[in-house]
Design an enzyme around this catalytic site. Structure first.
Site, PDB file in Angstrom:
ATOM      1  N   GLU A   1      17.394  29.882  82.073  1.00 35.99           N
ATOM      2  CA  GLU A   1      16.853  30.517  80.873  1.00 35.99           C
ATOM      3  C   GLU A   1      15.444  31.071  81.110  1.00 35.99           C
ATOM      4  OE1 GLU A   1      16.806  28.111  77.170  1.00 35.99           O
ATOM      5  OE2 GLU A   1      18.535  29.323  76.592  1.00 35.99           O
TER       6      GLU A   1
ATOM      7  N   HIS B   1      33.093  16.831  98.602  1.00 31.92           N
ATOM      8  CA  HIS B   1      34.548  16.984  98.599  1.00 31.92           C
ATOM      9  C   HIS B   1      34.995  18.020  97.573  1.00 31.92           C
ATOM     10  CE1 HIS B   1      35.432  13.455 101.213  1.00 31.92           C
ATOM     11  NE2 HIS B   1      34.213  13.130 100.820  1.00 31.92           N
TER      12      HIS B   1
ATOM     13  N   LYS C   1      23.664  34.866  68.694  1.00 32.88           N
ATOM     14  CA  LYS C   1      23.355  34.073  67.496  1.00 32.88           C
ATOM     15  C   LYS C   1      23.562  34.898  66.233  1.00 32.88           C
ATOM     16  CE  LYS C   1      19.808  30.887  69.190  1.00 32.88           C
ATOM     17  NZ  LYS C   1      18.397  30.481  69.054  1.00 32.88           N
TER      18      LYS C   1
END
Lengths: 429, 429
Positions: free
Chosen positions: B270, B291, B402
């Site tokens: 961010e 792994h 938003k």
């Protein structure tokens, strides 16, 4: 599963994939599909995983877990020997608690073992070779903890392993229930097998439903990306990677699928990340990571595509009415409506910035749909491996470090261990 | 913290950073340091976060939590309002259980609330604006759950918010303990403040230790990357990104630091992911992801550097002696020795393949060292922002979504919501 690749098209993403390119790519998909079909038919190494909906035997799995009475299951494995079970346990509503010992952090192992009632805990030890260092070390520690607690570990230990080796011998000596790792199925493709299905069987989950969902997805594999959701996903992500989108952020909008994103990350990274190609899987979670990773996905380097996954149905929780200022729009709505609005808003937000994204939807998070999702992503990955021209089912780059670690611990002479000693240093403290 | 950038040098990595380039870069670091110092001194927006070791007030935090008696803390926040607290709770050995409501998944919220004894649970609601949709929705749901359970939520709710707004008003009306979000401190830089320190204060953690560790790291910020571990990290990762290593896989070798990697991912993504630049943080965990992700880090596209973090000391667990074939080298060793061997082997394995990596070490996972690690990474990020020439402390790309979500929920007229309806579709099912 259903896949919507609209936001990967050149009309949305910059760069995106044109419809013409997709049509040309579809010819390669047809060729790859023939190769895959043949591999499945012949149960070739790797391709055999895509035959599991047919070849897996739920009755054998149920019979193996039947003698075990437990409230908690501790899966002892690492990588593909743990992630499938963890994914199933976190997605489905099982009636046992499930934990994994898939690391060798001593503080964590000790804390976890101390927190369990070992007299009500079962162990599922998973290692094809029976020599995986992390898994065997954790097993030895967990077994000793049971012995110290006066618990008979032989009554509550299930093993999944190869036909020979340490764990097979152990099972024979102590008459433990033992399942075979299916032939030709690499660990990261083993979720729908004896490796991960025992967790569902032990926890009252719908083993047959998982396999039926996978089978339905298998039925849908035709020679065209425009007809097969799995191939649509595999081909589109490949085409995007070729156009510079070399990161694939897997972002489910369901907490119960958070571990699925981890499972996907292993599948994608270890299968395709070789010979300098592949696509780095970033694990994300919606809506949470809108407040963390989304800024970068939308405005950072043009290399990250986003895979948005959601169930169409879920339980819901109403948001109480409120007189808090500016929040009246939330009252009378629900958490599910908010989550769906955020899903669509994020998808549109990325599209508006020319960042490609792919929508993957399942009906709901249940055994059938989860089976389809896991199978679909495996088929997508196998297709992508054909398109990238890589050996999908190997993981050669992991071996160097294994030899080095073994050498450092005195498990033999390995030149890799000597290289560790010669590390270049530039320390700032 | 101590940083070793040896494996980022051109003598190891291809491409890597030459010592000459680092020396030239150090001139820019000196300039950036002057800017940062001035910003800290003037408590400028963003830079003020680096003054927290001085400006945070542990006594005020202790006083705020003092009236609250609980066994469990539920942190209600999202992004930077949750990740700092979760990181501290997962790293330190606190005497309360800590959960976060940092998503709006209805199944998850319901299951979590149903699993808690709400009469022994405290809420910490964190939102600077008091209007964050996810946080306020979850708060309304949690509050209603307490009311339904006959629990007086006003006795067990703590608020951290801005000087004005919904939550401030709520705290005043109900006489709740309320802390101020510190001025000029963005959410993702707020771990060492009233946003995240209450979790430590409530759980018997060492708040002063966290701040002292951060303060020690602050003391070490000089104008040179060769003297300041934080700047060594920030400058080296920047130089690597410029050379094509645009992914930074943050891979702690400690389960207790798994959430730290998530916190870091928000900080890095961010703050730096804007204007087409930045570095994508991939979250990994050692040794588990050896792994899973290591194959790709070592052999996939040449774009992923790896940050390997470990504590030098930890508890340990002996591995019992065994007669299992080929495993005698493990017996008599310990999980900690195995984990350390894997750390060094992974580092060497990446180096042998010419893949850059940076080693970050702390003495142990305790409050002092965690405070130093968090502060160090924040300072590294601020430095990197200066080098990338980006506005480190904004997150403009999050706003579009938003507005779209708010519009979709009927919270006002927003053109972004209309764009959602026009989605390009190419559905394969």
């Amino acid at each position: 599963m259903e896949v919507d690749i609209g936001n990967a098209l050149g009309s949305v993403a910059t760069p995106g994939v044109s419809r013409g390119s997709l049509e040309r790519l579809d010819e390669r998909v047809a060729d790859a599909h023939e190769r895959i079909e043949a591999g499945i038919g012949d149960r070739e190494h790797g391709y055999a995983a895509l035959a599991l909906p047919e070849t897996a035997d739920p009755d054998a799995i149920r019979a193996a877990v039947d003698p075990i009475d437990c409230d908690t299951l501790l899966v002892v494995g690492i990588g593909g020997s743990a992630l499938g079970a963890a994914t199933i346990a976190d997605a489905l509503d099982l009636d046992i608690d499930v934990h994994t010992l898939d690391n060798v952090d001593p503080d964590h192992t000790r804390t976890l073992l101390d927190s369990l009632d070992l007299s009500r805990t079962a162990l599922h030890v998973v290692s094809r070779s029976g020599t995986t260092a992390e898994t065997l070390a954790n097993f030895l520690v967990a077994r000793e903890a049971m012995e110290s607690a006066g618990v008979d570990w032989t009554e509550r230990t299930l093993v999944t392993t190869g036909e020979e080796g340490n764990l097979r011998g152990l099972a024979e000596r102590h008459d433990l229930p033992a399942l075979d790792v299916p032939a030709g199925v690499p660990g990261r493709f083993s979720a729908l097998s004896t490796v991960a299905l025992p967790v569902a069987a032990l926890g009252g989950g719908d083993v047959e439903g998982l396999l039926a969902g996978a089978g339905a997805e298998a039925e849908g594999l035709t020679g065209s990306l425009f007809e097969s959701p799995a191939y649509a996903y595999g081909a589109t992500t490949y085409a995007l990677a070729q156009r510079g989108w070399r990161v694939n952020a897997m972002m489910p909008y369901a907490e119960s699928l958070e571990t699925f994103a981890e499972w996907f990350a292993q599948l994608w990274a270890e299968s395709l990340g070789k010979e300098g190609v592949g696509q780095l899987p970033a694990r994300a979670l919606g809506a949470t990571d809108q407040h963390s990773q989304l800024q970068l996905y939308r405005a950072g380097p043009r290399d990250a595509m986003v895979s948005l996954v959601r169930p169409r149905e879920r339980g819901d929780v109403s948001i109480p009415e409120t007189d808090l200022e500016g929040l009246s729009y939330l009252g009378g709505s629900s958490l599910g409506e908010l989550l769906d609005a955020e899903f669509e808003a994020t998808e549109a937000s990325l599209a508006a910035a020319g960042r490609p994204n792919v929508r993957v939807e399942i009906d709901r998070v249940d055994a059938h749909e989860l089976g389809g999702l896991l199978y679909g992503m495996e088929a997508a990955c196998v297709l992508a491996g054909e398109l990238y021209l890589v050996p999908t089912f190997t993981q050669p780059a992991v071996e160097w470090g294994k030899r080095a670690a073994r050498g450092l611990l005195g498990g033999g002479e390995f030149e890799e261990a000597a290289a560790v000693e010669e590390k270049e240093r530039l320390v700032v403290d």
